[in-house]
Design an enzyme around this catalytic site. Sequence first.
Site, PDB file in Angstrom:
ATOM      1  N   LYS A 158      -4.924   0.972  -3.454  1.00 10.79           N
ATOM      2  CA  LYS A 158      -5.646   1.665  -4.522  1.00 10.79           C
ATOM      3  C   LYS A 158      -7.111   1.812  -4.139  1.00 10.79           C
ATOM      4  CE  LYS A 158      -4.264   1.075  -8.982  1.00 10.79           C
ATOM      5  NZ  LYS A 158      -3.994   0.048  -9.985  1.00 10.79           N
ATOM      6  N   MET A 203      -2.141   7.421  13.667  1.00  5.89           N
ATOM      7  CA  MET A 203      -3.433   7.667  13.007  1.00  5.89           C
ATOM      8  C   MET A 203      -4.237   8.706  13.783  1.00  5.89           C
ATOM      9  SD  MET A 203      -4.400   3.723  12.018  1.00  5.89           S
ATOM     10  CE  MET A 203      -3.842   3.000  13.547  1.00  5.89           C
ATOM     11  N   ASP A 213       0.875  -1.172   0.000  1.00  2.76           N
ATOM     12  CA  ASP A 213       0.000   0.000   0.000  1.00  2.76           C
ATOM     13  C   ASP A 213       0.911   1.221   0.000  1.00  2.76           C
ATOM     14  OD1 ASP A 213       0.768  -0.031   2.714  1.00  2.76           O
ATOM     15  OD2 ASP A 213      -0.960  -1.281   3.174  1.00  2.76           O
TER      16      ASP A 213
HETATM   17  N1  SAH Z   1       2.724  -0.371  11.137  1.00  2.00           N
HETATM   18  C1  SAH Z   1       3.000   1.048  11.057  1.00  2.00           C
HETATM   19  C2  SAH Z   1       1.822   1.862  11.538  1.00  2.00           C
HETATM   20  C3  SAH Z   1       0.577   1.681  10.693  1.00  2.00           C
HETATM   21  S1  SAH Z   1      -0.739   2.727  11.175  1.00  2.00           S
HETATM   22  C4  SAH Z   1       4.281   1.353  11.849  1.00  2.00           C
HETATM   23  O1  SAH Z   1       4.759   0.496  12.600  1.00  2.00           O
HETATM   24  O2  SAH Z   1       4.829   2.449  11.681  1.00  2.00           O
HETATM   25  C5  SAH Z   1      -0.477   4.127  10.157  1.00  2.00           C
HETATM   26  C6  SAH Z   1       0.033   5.273  10.997  1.00  2.00           C
HETATM   27  O3  SAH Z   1       1.423   5.132  11.239  1.00  2.00           O
HETATM   28  C7  SAH Z   1      -0.079   6.639  10.351  1.00  2.00           C
HETATM   29  O4  SAH Z   1      -1.370   7.169  10.505  1.00  2.00           O
HETATM   30  C8  SAH Z   1       0.927   7.425  11.160  1.00  2.00           C
HETATM   31  O5  SAH Z   1       0.416   7.735  12.434  1.00  2.00           O
HETATM   32  C9  SAH Z   1       2.012   6.396  11.358  1.00  2.00           C
HETATM   33  N2  SAH Z   1       3.101   6.501  10.365  1.00  2.00           N
HETATM   34  C10 SAH Z   1       3.514   5.572   9.506  1.00  2.00           C
HETATM   35  N3  SAH Z   1       4.596   5.985   8.810  1.00  2.00           N
HETATM   36  C11 SAH Z   1       4.855   7.231   9.246  1.00  2.00           C
HETATM   37  C12 SAH Z   1       5.862   8.191   8.948  1.00  2.00           C
HETATM   38  N4  SAH Z   1       6.809   7.963   8.042  1.00  2.00           N
HETATM   39  N5  SAH Z   1       5.842   9.365   9.618  1.00  2.00           N
HETATM   40  C13 SAH Z   1       4.904   9.613  10.539  1.00  2.00           C
HETATM   41  N6  SAH Z   1       3.937   8.742  10.867  1.00  2.00           N
HETATM   42  C14 SAH Z   1       3.917   7.567  10.245  1.00  2.00           C
END
Ligand code: SAH
Length: 249
Positions: free
Chosen positions: A65, A180, A43
Amino acid sequence: MDRLSEDKRVGKVYLVGSGPGDPELLTIKAKRLIESADVIVYDHLPGPEILGMMPGGSEKIDAGKRAGDHRIPQHQINELLIRKAREGKSVVRLKGGDPYLFGRGGEEAAELRRAGIPVEVVPGITSAIAAPAYAGIPVTHRDHASMLTIITGHEDPAKRETALDWKLLAEFEGTLIILMGVKMLKENTRELLKHGKDPKTPVAIIERGTRPDQRTTRGTLDEIARIAEEEGVRAPAVIVIGSVAALGE
Ligand code: SAH
């Protein structure tokens, strides 16, 4: 047919964490699997640099998508992973950060196992810790916090069956990390204040953590929702609440 030869025809699904965005934060194992997979189902969270590493010969499927306004529903993603594995393919299911932190990785693994598909998880560096780190914020620090809680800010606190105990979170003395959480920032900070959290608690919001255009917005609990709105803060972002959030300025 004996079990062994039966298994040979079934491929395997790797639930791979891609880290927070900086391609150099990919694990060596994740890189090897991405480069050798038959199929990659991804994704948008892994970010353009990592998606660009996918080799030309592999089949790439964008599971983020949107059809109309809807993402591919989870059950269809599960079915896709099962179908490709049953074709004998080596499938990489690429997820942002770590696959088992709010990534539905747990659900996908359970579905695959139920279908008899071999699954292997490859942990990744989570944005929850890496994005603050790149902003100069250690999530624990002996002088500030010895505990850490990571929550989803996605839920509407007004909804009755919420899984989050805001009273407990307001009383929690460690670092609180919200993923999130951009959309509900106002509701969630209001909830913490309502339950007695110090309005002057430092807050930092790190957008697009570890990517070239990372940005940090800072404020206090009582003002951060207004500041974030003024600054046009958008997802993906990690919200850090607690005295460590004042570090690294
Ligand atoms: N599994 C992922 C989280 C998935 S939930 C992890 O471990 O990072 C999706 C959320 O992750 C987003 O809404 C945001 O809060 C955070 N997130 C993921 N990548 C990010 C990034 N590069 N910078 C800031 N927040 C991020």
